[in-house]
Design a protein around this motif. Sequence first.
Motif, PDB file in Angstrom:
ATOM      1  N   LEU A 100       0.808  -1.219   0.000  1.00 52.53           N
ATOM      2  CA  LEU A 100       0.000   0.000   0.000  1.00 52.53           C
ATOM      3  C   LEU A 100       0.844   1.274   0.000  1.00 52.53           C
ATOM      4  O   LEU A 100       0.578   2.185  -0.799  1.00 52.53           O
ATOM      5  CB  LEU A 100      -0.960  -0.015   1.188  1.00 52.53           C
ATOM      6  CG  LEU A 100      -1.916   1.167   1.310  1.00 52.53           C
ATOM      7  CD1 LEU A 100      -2.790   1.287   0.068  1.00 52.53           C
ATOM      8  CD2 LEU A 100      -2.788   1.028   2.557  1.00 52.53           C
ATOM      9  N   PRO A 101       1.891   1.419   0.840  1.00 51.66           N
ATOM     10  CA  PRO A 101       2.717   2.639   0.759  1.00 51.66           C
ATOM     11  C   PRO A 101       3.425   2.803  -0.578  1.00 51.66           C
ATOM     12  O   PRO A 101       3.595   3.930  -1.062  1.00 51.66           O
ATOM     13  CB  PRO A 101       3.722   2.460   1.900  1.00 51.66           C
ATOM     14  CG  PRO A 101       3.072   1.527   2.850  1.00 51.66           C
ATOM     15  CD  PRO A 101       2.281   0.587   1.998  1.00 51.66           C
ATOM     16  N   VAL A 102       3.844   1.697  -1.179  1.00 53.12           N
ATOM     17  CA  VAL A 102       4.534   1.782  -2.476  1.00 53.12           C
ATOM     18  C   VAL A 102       3.597   2.320  -3.549  1.00 53.12           C
ATOM     19  O   VAL A 102       3.962   3.186  -4.351  1.00 53.12           O
ATOM     20  CB  VAL A 102       5.097   0.402  -2.867  1.00 53.12           C
ATOM     21  CG1 VAL A 102       5.653   0.429  -4.289  1.00 53.12           C
ATOM     22  CG2 VAL A 102       6.189  -0.015  -1.900  1.00 53.12           C
ATOM     23  N   VAL A 103       2.348   1.827  -3.566  1.00 49.65           N
ATOM     24  CA  VAL A 103       1.380   2.278  -4.567  1.00 49.65           C
ATOM     25  C   VAL A 103       1.011   3.736  -4.346  1.00 49.65           C
ATOM     26  O   VAL A 103       0.927   4.532  -5.295  1.00 49.65           O
ATOM     27  CB  VAL A 103       0.133   1.372  -4.523  1.00 49.65           C
ATOM     28  CG1 VAL A 103      -0.956   1.907  -5.445  1.00 49.65           C
ATOM     29  CG2 VAL A 103       0.499  -0.053  -4.923  1.00 49.65           C
ATOM     30  N   ILE A 104       0.786   4.129  -3.097  1.00 48.80           N
ATOM     31  CA  ILE A 104       0.437   5.522  -2.811  1.00 48.80           C
ATOM     32  C   ILE A 104       1.590   6.461  -3.166  1.00 48.80           C
ATOM     33  O   ILE A 104       1.380   7.535  -3.754  1.00 48.80           O
ATOM     34  CB  ILE A 104       0.043   5.670  -1.328  1.00 48.80           C
ATOM     35  CG1 ILE A 104      -1.249   4.899  -1.050  1.00 48.80           C
ATOM     36  CG2 ILE A 104      -0.134   7.137  -0.959  1.00 48.80           C
ATOM     37  CD1 ILE A 104      -1.667   4.930   0.402  1.00 48.80           C
ATOM     38  N   PHE A 105       2.802   6.073  -2.843  1.00 51.27           N
ATOM     39  CA  PHE A 105       3.968   6.900  -3.168  1.00 51.27           C
ATOM     40  C   PHE A 105       4.125   7.065  -4.674  1.00 51.27           C
ATOM     41  O   PHE A 105       4.467   8.152  -5.165  1.00 51.27           O
ATOM     42  CB  PHE A 105       5.224   6.260  -2.570  1.00 51.27           C
ATOM     43  CG  PHE A 105       6.477   7.064  -2.780  1.00 51.27           C
ATOM     44  CD1 PHE A 105       6.806   8.096  -1.921  1.00 51.27           C
ATOM     45  CD2 PHE A 105       7.338   6.776  -3.837  1.00 51.27           C
ATOM     46  CE1 PHE A 105       7.960   8.833  -2.110  1.00 51.27           C
ATOM     47  CE2 PHE A 105       8.490   7.506  -4.034  1.00 51.27           C
ATOM     48  CZ  PHE A 105       8.804   8.548  -3.171  1.00 51.27           C
ATOM     49  N   ASN A 106       3.850   6.000  -5.420  1.00 50.89           N
ATOM     50  CA  ASN A 106       3.979   6.075  -6.877  1.00 50.89           C
ATOM     51  C   ASN A 106       2.904   6.976  -7.473  1.00 50.89           C
ATOM     52  O   ASN A 106       3.165   7.714  -8.443  1.00 50.89           O
ATOM     53  CB  ASN A 106       3.887   4.668  -7.460  1.00 50.89           C
ATOM     54  CG  ASN A 106       4.140   4.646  -8.947  1.00 50.89           C
ATOM     55  OD1 ASN A 106       4.859   5.494  -9.477  1.00 50.89           O
ATOM     56  ND2 ASN A 106       3.548   3.686  -9.636  1.00 50.89           N
ATOM     57  N   GLU A 107       1.696   6.945  -6.934  1.00 50.50           N
ATOM     58  CA  GLU A 107       0.621   7.782  -7.466  1.00 50.50           C
ATOM     59  C   GLU A 107       0.842   9.258  -7.149  1.00 50.50           C
ATOM     60  O   GLU A 107       0.421  10.128  -7.920  1.00 50.50           O
ATOM     61  CB  GLU A 107      -0.723   7.318  -6.910  1.00 50.50           C
ATOM     62  CG  GLU A 107      -1.171   5.965  -7.415  1.00 50.50           C
ATOM     63  CD  GLU A 107      -1.360   5.951  -8.912  1.00 50.50           C
ATOM     64  OE1 GLU A 107      -1.860   6.965  -9.453  1.00 50.50           O
ATOM     65  OE2 GLU A 107      -1.018   4.938  -9.551  1.00 50.50           O
ATOM     66  N   ILE A 108       1.492   9.554  -6.044  1.00 46.21           N
ATOM     67  CA  ILE A 108       1.686  10.956  -5.650  1.00 46.21           C
ATOM     68  C   ILE A 108       2.893  11.564  -6.345  1.00 46.21           C
ATOM     69  O   ILE A 108       2.823  12.663  -6.905  1.00 46.21           O
ATOM     70  CB  ILE A 108       1.825  11.067  -4.121  1.00 46.21           C
ATOM     71  CG1 ILE A 108       0.506  10.654  -3.444  1.00 46.21           C
ATOM     72  CG2 ILE A 108       2.204  12.489  -3.709  1.00 46.21           C
ATOM     73  CD1 ILE A 108       0.574  10.653  -1.937  1.00 46.21           C
TER      74      ILE A 108
END
Length: 307
Positions: free
Chosen positions: A11-19
Motif C-alpha cells: 500500500l505505501p509503495v502504490v500511494i507513493f507512486n501515485e503521488i
Amino acid sequence: FWDFLILFFCLPVVIFNEITKKRLLGDLSCRIVPFMEVSSLGVTTFSLCALGIDRFHAATSPQASTRPIEQCQSIIAKLAVIWVGSMTLSVPEILLWQLAQDTSPVSGVVTEYCTMKPWSNLPESIYSLVLTYQNARMWWYFGCYFCLPILFTVSCQLVTRRIRGTEKKSECRGAKHGQCEGHLNCTIIALTIIYGLCTTPENVCNIVVAYMSPDMSKQTLDLLNLINQFFLFFKCSVTPVLLLCLCRPLGQAFMDCCCCCCEGCGPDTTSSESSADSKLKTEMSSSIFFDKPRETPPPLLALGTPC
C-alpha cells in the motif's frame, strides 16, 4: 498475517507512486509488489479450500464428540503447504515485471511505472516458460484464483447441507452444537463472498484489457490497474476484521492478547480470573478450524464425614 504484509508493504509503495510518479525502491518494488499480491490471492484461495474440507469432515463425522483434536504441528504443516504453494505459483511474477520510464510530452516530467515484460537476459527455457505464463496469465487468474475457491466453497456447502438434511439428528449433536457449526459455515461463506466481490473487478478488467488493449490509452490502463489494487487492499482490510467479528473464539483470543500486551501481563488476580473465564469460554466454543469435543464434567465429590 499475509493481509497485514500487503497493507504494510504494498500500500505505501502504490500511494507513493501515485503521488510522486516515482517508484519506491525502484525495480525491486516492481517485482516484489506483484509477487506479494498474487501470493495473497493464492493464500486466500487455498485457505478457503482447506476450510471447506474441514467443514465437510465436521459434517460427515459420525460423532462430533469423539472427533480427535488436530495437533498444532499438523496445523502448522498445512499452513506451510498453503504458503509455500502460493509463493511458488507466484514466482513467475518476479521474472515478468520491469521498471520503465516515460517522459510526458506536455510537462516533460519523467514518470516511472511497471510494465509486464519478461527479462531479456533469462535462459531460453525459462524465458519461454515466463512468456507462456504471460500469455495464459488472464485465464490462470480467472480459473485458479477466482473460480476455484468459489466453486469449491459452494460445492462443500451444498454437500454438507445435503448430508445434514438426510442424516438423523443424534443425541450428541445438540441444538447448541448445530448452531456453532452453522455459525462457522456462515463465516466461511462470508469470507468467500468478500473475496469474490473484491476479485471480480480485476478479472473483468483483465479480460477487457486482453481483448481491447490496443484501443485503450495508457492512462485508462493505469486507472484500471489502480482500481484493481484498491479492491485488493480493501479485501486485505476487511477480511481480518470480518474473521475476528464472526469467529467469536478467535476474536476473544485476539482481544485477550491485546489486553495482555497493554497491561504488561502482570500477575494480577483480576487478570488471572478474567483469563480463566476467557479460557473457559474459548474451550466451550467451537474453533474456526476444528470442533473441540465437549469435556465430561468431573465426578461429584462425596459430601459428609467418612462415617
